[in-house]
Design an enzyme around this catalytic site. Sequence first.
Site, PDB file in Angstrom:
ATOM      1  N   ASP A 171       0.436  -5.405   8.463  1.00 24.13           N
ATOM      2  CA  ASP A 171       0.909  -6.832   8.512  1.00 24.13           C
ATOM      3  C   ASP A 171       2.663  -7.068   9.497  1.00 24.13           C
ATOM      4  OD1 ASP A 171       1.134  -8.971   7.992  1.00 24.13           O
ATOM      5  OD2 ASP A 171       2.692  -9.288   5.920  1.00 24.13           O
ATOM      6  N   MET A 199       5.169 -13.414  -2.122  1.00 24.72           N
ATOM      7  CA  MET A 199       5.029 -12.596  -3.210  1.00 24.72           C
ATOM      8  C   MET A 199       5.990 -13.214  -3.637  1.00 24.72           C
ATOM      9  SD  MET A 199       2.971  -8.774  -3.041  1.00 24.72           S
ATOM     10  CE  MET A 199       4.046  -8.443  -2.747  1.00 24.72           C
TER      11      MET A 199
END
Length: 729
Positions: A133, A21
């Site tokens: 995460d 990202m």
Amino acid sequence: MIGSKLSGRYEIQEQIGGGGMALVYKAHDVLLNRNVAVKVLRQQFVHDEEFIRRFRREAQSAASLSHPNVVSIYDVGQEDETHYIVMEYVEGSNLNEVILERAPLQAQEAVHIALQICDALEHAHHHQIIHRDIKPHNILIGKNNRVKVTDFGIARAVTSSTITQTGSVVGSVHYFSPEHAKGVNTGEKSDLYSLGIVLYQMLTGRLPFLGESPISVALKHLQEEFEPPRRVNPHIPQSLENIILRSMRKDPAERYASAEEMIEDLDSCLLPERLHEPKLEFEDDLEATRAMPAIRPGKEPGVPTSTMKTQMMDTQAMNTQTMHTRHGERPLEAREPSTPATPAKKRWVKPVVTIGVTLLVLGLALAAFFYFVDKLDTDEVEVPYVVNKTLAEAQAELEAAGLRIADPIDYEEDPEVEPGIVLRQNKSNMRAKVGTYIQLVVSTGPDMEKMEDFYDKPYEDARAALIALGVDGSRIVAEEVFSEELEAGKVVSQSIPKGEEFNPAEASFSFEVSKGLQPFDMPPLVGKTESEARNELTQLGLLLGPGTGIDYKPSYLPKGQVLEQFPYNPGDKVTRGAEVSLTVSSGLPDDALEYTFNIPISPAEVNGTSEIRIEFSDAKGDNQDYGKRRINSMQNFPVKLVLDPRTEALVSVYRDEIFIRTYHISYDAARSGTAVAEPIESNPPPQEEPPIETVPPEGETPPVIGTPEDPPTTEENGGSGEEGEQNEQ
């Protein structure tokens, strides 16, 4: 980006990381004069509202936390189409790099890292934030060994109900919890499951679940048991394995209730009384036997998909299933067939069809309109094929065609392609509008490694470390050299300096390896004074020892003179630091006798001049030189002797280099004072020549000279007794 300044404040210096990202740069905050990390949303996502929302959510999630083990957020901003987050800069490496370099880690180090991660999670959970995460890539380790948790890009509040984005599951599949993989609500225990995997990887150097595709890995999280860590690494204490077994239970109810509870267990797991505790046992996890709800009917669980298209279809099926579950519906394949109802009059069919057709026509018309408007507004050009060309050549060709290179350029390691050569482009063999951005992937060359500093480390360790990086052992050579600083076997120098990059597949290495101190010949110390011997040993780097290193004993040699050296004799090979013992004279023995023997001596001729030389032997040694002296009259010569009861002293006199006499002085005579030297006088005057003897005639009697009754006087014989004999000589 490198070299630019965001908001007139953050000078971008170098790229230090990146993900799917965003990219992360090291920058300098000119306002506060400090280094910072700047995370920049990738250019291809600047028009994607979903990615922008996720990007801003990361800043909001992390900014709400203030903890020494969480990376601090300093600023959030947007400049033109650049969205960025300014964060604390942590100088060091991430945990993934540490694992790749040194795994398996020692139990103490792994627990130290896990405790700090768990502490950060406890703080985040206390503020109702689930990270979702947790993986080694998101764990930074500073040079002070402080652990920092970063990347809250997919963190959500506890009340959030999904982990899915459009067409994908967010997070890293190797660190998914089973509930995460199914797309159901994820809570604190999901983070603890991921931390258990990180701890497993630190201690074993491998992941618990591997597969050919993300779907196959997710299925293993749901259905398969992992290999116990102690089977991979037997050095792991049982108490520490129990923590991994508990945190990685498929049933969340069997895991730790909170991060705080896991901290308490980690804090005490290495205590001696816990190291050999019994292995934890659990009832069979029912979750392990359930099929993953997202699998489409007819697809056999556990069979890896063979194409990317199949993976995407499976992921979308999983997300579709998740959406149904989230809204309280049962999975489509689990719904019970409803009982057929009596057909009703379908009055609603015609209006619905009419409206649908109308909307379809309008949609097609609008699409055609925008397509032709777009065609009229912008020219199209053929996209040049720039693969296998240098970046400069590719840029020139694309710009000449009216196209642009997407920023930032992606780089990828490729051992077969030189650095700076284009590997791939996202568009080719097609036409594109003028001004279109073309994404390039450029080779960075082979997978380069940084040279470690092996100075003062065992050569065998250095060789093993390089071989572990893929270096052929035949390209590692060593030369032995003497070293004053390093012991034998340690690396003295290396051909590739510390920090320099090298290609393990091609680089050659040479090391200078110490073979210890250079030996030299032991000098003779016997006969020197104690201080002279000490100074010489110090200059050569030799030591006195053991103990004081010096033994004193009586001797007929001068006091303070070295009598013996041990264990090294003159000429023996020694090295710096060797210990030498000395035996030094403490003076004469108690029974030794010091006696002065006086010898009166005259010159050879009366009123003449003679040179007198005297040698003597006594208990101190043989043939000692008394010295020389010229005399022209009778003079006394005092000879200082040291007598041993078992030997006698000898004094020899030479006059004009002619041996005159040797005196024997016994111990008893010297002690009683009866050892007295007789004077050595001048030679007597020459005698008259005897008359010439004539031979008488035959028959005559020869004349008689002197009478046999009168013996010669002592004066006629040149002195009396022994002295006369010496004069005759």
